[in-house]
Each structure stands twice: as C-alpha cells, then as structure tokens.
Write a protein that holds these residues in place. Sequence first.
Motif, PDB file in Angstrom:
ATOM      1  N   TYR A   1     104.036 -23.616  43.923  1.00 59.01           N
ATOM      2  CA  TYR A   1     104.782 -23.292  45.143  1.00 59.01           C
ATOM      3  C   TYR A   1     105.059 -21.793  45.153  1.00 59.01           C
ATOM      4  CZ  TYR A   1     105.725 -28.274  44.929  1.00 59.01           C
ATOM      5  OH  TYR A   1     105.562 -29.629  44.854  1.00 59.01           O
TER       6      TYR A   1
ATOM      7  N   ARG B   1     102.635 -24.901  51.088  1.00 57.69           N
ATOM      8  CA  ARG B   1     103.407 -24.721  49.861  1.00 57.69           C
ATOM      9  C   ARG B   1     104.103 -23.358  49.781  1.00 57.69           C
ATOM     10  NH1 ARG B   1     102.189 -27.822  44.928  1.00 57.69           N
ATOM     11  NH2 ARG B   1     101.606 -29.908  45.622  1.00 57.69           N
TER      12      ARG B   1
ATOM     13  N   ASP C   1     108.040 -36.155  48.364  1.00 61.52           N
ATOM     14  CA  ASP C   1     108.048 -34.853  49.028  1.00 61.52           C
ATOM     15  C   ASP C   1     109.045 -34.794  50.191  1.00 61.52           C
ATOM     16  OD1 ASP C   1     106.290 -33.153  47.700  1.00 61.52           O
ATOM     17  OD2 ASP C   1     104.533 -34.162  48.559  1.00 61.52           O
TER      18      ASP C   1
END
Length: 391
Positions: free
Chosen positions: A154, A280, A322
């Motif tokens: 990320y 991301r 998520d």
Amino acid sequence: MRTTVGIIGAGPAGLLLARLLHNAGIDSVVLESRDRGYVEQRQRAGILEQGTVDVLRAAGAGARMDREGLRHDGIELRFARRRHRIDFPALTGGRSVMVYAQTEVCKDLIALQLKEGGPLLFEAEALAVEGADTGSPRVRFRHEGREDVLECAYVVGCDGFWGVARKAVPEELTQVFERTYPFGWLGILADVPPSHDELVYARHDRGFALLSMRSPVVSRLYLQVPEGTDAESWSDEAIWDELERRFETDDDWRLARGPITAKSVTPMRSHVHEPMRHGRLFLAGDAAHIVPPTGAKGLNLAVGDVVTFARALEHRRDTGSDALLDAYSATCLRRVWQAERFSYEMTTLLHRPPGATPFEDRIQLARLERLASARAAEQDLAEGYTGFALE
Ligand code: RFL
Ligand code: PHB
C-alpha cells in the motif's frame, strides 16, 4: 527496497501513521523530501483537539505534550470592542483543546520513529507513485543523488498540498472542490508572554486578528492581510500597532509587545480532492484537503485520516476483509466536510473581505451577537472547535 506501507511525507500525518503501524506490528518506510531540521522547525498549527490528544497518548507519543502542552477550556471572541468567552467544557460535556505546537508533535514523533520504528529517510524525494491500481504499487524516489524504487503493498500519500501522490489519481476519476479567499494571514512569533491566557479571535472593521501562543513566554499572533502581501513590507512596529487596533476593547485590556522572531504570510484556501483513495494508493491530510486555519482543523483532520487508515489495515490483517479499506475515502470525507464547513463558517464570521458592504458588516455582527447571546449557537461553535468524532 520493499515494505508493506510506503508513506510519502513526514509531516504530522506521515509520522503518526508510521507510529500507529509500528504499534500494530505492520512495517512501513517513510520518505521525506526535506531535511530533519526543516521539518522540525516549520511553524504551523498550534491547537490539538481532544481526540488528537487522546490518539497521541494512546500511541505512546504524549509524554512531553502532557508535561509542556497547555490545556485550554475556552476561547474569546472579540468584536465591537467587546469580549465574549466560549466555555468549551460547559458546552460540550467536558471537552477541551491543547495548545502544543505542530513543531513539537513532529519532533516527538521523529524521535520515537528513529529510536523504535522503521526507516524514516530524510532528503528522499518521491518522484511518482506507479501502479496504484495494481496489487503492487511502487514509489519512485531520489535519495542521496540516486533514483530508487520502493515496492509496497500500500502507498499512503501524506505529502501535503504540494505533493506528488495526488497526481497518481487519474483526472477523470477526480473531483476537486475549491475556494480561495482574497486575504491571507501575516503570522508572527514574539518573545513575550501571551497577553491573554486563552486564544482571542477578533473581528474588526480593519480585518481579523488572532492572539495565540506557543508557551507561557512565546506569543503567536496573526493579522488578516490582503492576498499576496509580502511579510517584509510590514515593519515590526506597524504589526504591533495594527494588532493593538484590532484587539481594542472598552476595558483596560492591553497588548504586550516584544521582539518578533519570525514573520510570514499564509494564503487561505479550502480544497477537497475526491476520492481520497485510488486502488492501493490512499491520500491523507493536506494531500487530500486544505482548510483555512481559522478553525484550527488541518492537523486534526490529518490525524483522523491516518487513524482511519491504520484501523482499516489492521482490520484487513486480522479478518481478511477489505471492507474498511474500501470505505476509507467515504469515512474520511464525512468528517472532512464537517471540518470544511466549520472552517469556512469561522473564516466568514471573522474576516472582512475587501469590498464588504455595510449590509454584510451588519450580518457579520449579528452572527457574533447571536453567539454571545444564544447557548445553541455557542454550543455549535464549541462542538466544532473541540472536534468532530471519528467514526
Ligand atoms: P504537511 O505538514 O504539509 O506534511 C507533508 C510533508 O510531505 C513532504 N513532502 C514530500 N516528501 C517526499 N516526497 C515528496 N514529493 C514530497 N512532497 C512533500 C513535505 O516536506 C512535508 O514534510 O502535511 P500533513 O502531514 O498532512 O499535515 C497537515 C498540517 O501540517 C496542516 O494541516 C496544519 O499545519 C494546518 N494548520 C493548523 N492545523 C490545525 O489543526 N490547528 C492549527 O492551529 C493550525 N494552524 C495551520 C495553522 C497551517 C498554517 N499554515 C502555515 C498553512 C496555521 C498556519 C499558519
Ligand atoms: C496557532 O497557534 O498557530 C493557531 C491557533 C489557532 C488557529 C490557527 C493557528 O485557529
């Protein structure tokens, strides 16, 4: 180089995020384009909301703040030569704010990171974020004269208003909401004990003024000045004379003068970049939104964003879901827009725009009268100033 979370920028957002991730056992690398001295000396915010204070304490970064910070239970509004105090705890069920400078928050977080945390590279300038919409985003950066790549799971862009992270969100997916104001703030630091024990926000026909502080012996003061003003065009004496006029009262209150040690002008803008996430890549703090400083919200919003991201990533690690990362942008933006509204209202309540009409002046004074006479209005201000809760 490879890490779980690549963090661009070592302002309050990037530094606190690195600390929160470290505490959660998640590794990160922080890239900061400036040197350590610059980051530690850059004069900015002074007010921490109750929620920010709680987050810093819980992160193990609150020890010096608790020793040296000044708890404030109210602010003063000054207008038409009158003074009106807003009592935060009485209006909010016990909340207050802390005067503790952003420079000090950054020094504390940098020291902790260098001692206990993952890599924090100064003079490492991110050039671009690539592959944000793939499973393996990268940050291209330059450090010690060499170009390098940081491979990440990320990337969090904490690189402020002038950063590069935001540019990796495709234009066709981006919406920008913006307002610039036709004035700025001339800010000074002065070696003189503050002339009042709480902050004073003054509305005056000549423009806004703010009395704040950095410590019991250092004052921080601001004057509304026309957009584009050069700080050096104001002599020290002219600054004190103007502050004196704008803080005038009918009682015997006096402004104490002292040597001015720093002087600069800040432009004022409201700006929101939506969404705050692309694949991301996540944006946090001033990289995603700017508020005019009147509401003292900028740093506090940055803290809210990175707490939201750190929680979402922990949730993903612990559950495999998520859901919170997917909700990041919407969750942050709800709070961001409340702070945008509050900062806009404080700004228009207290500043005199060039060309203000007598009608607008009267409306502004009526808004202030309302604050001085109706508990509901005072309560709204106190709740906004002490901070909007994190979801
Ligand atoms: P910052 O602090 O701008 O940090 C961003 C960092 O990223 C670095 N950077 C890069 N690093 C690597 N590669 C690149 N390509 C990079 N590009 C940039 C920069 O060098 C920098 O170190 O953003 P962050 O962390 O989001 O923090 C936001 C706050 O700094 C800001 O919102 C506040 O200072 C706003 N603000 C106030 N906020 C409050 O909550 N309370 C206040 O009382 C308050 N008063 C103020 C303020 C801001 C002011 N100015 C000067 C804008 C008063 C003023 C006068
Ligand atoms: C500051 O002390 O720098 C400060 C305080 C309150 C504000 C803005 C800046 O609203």
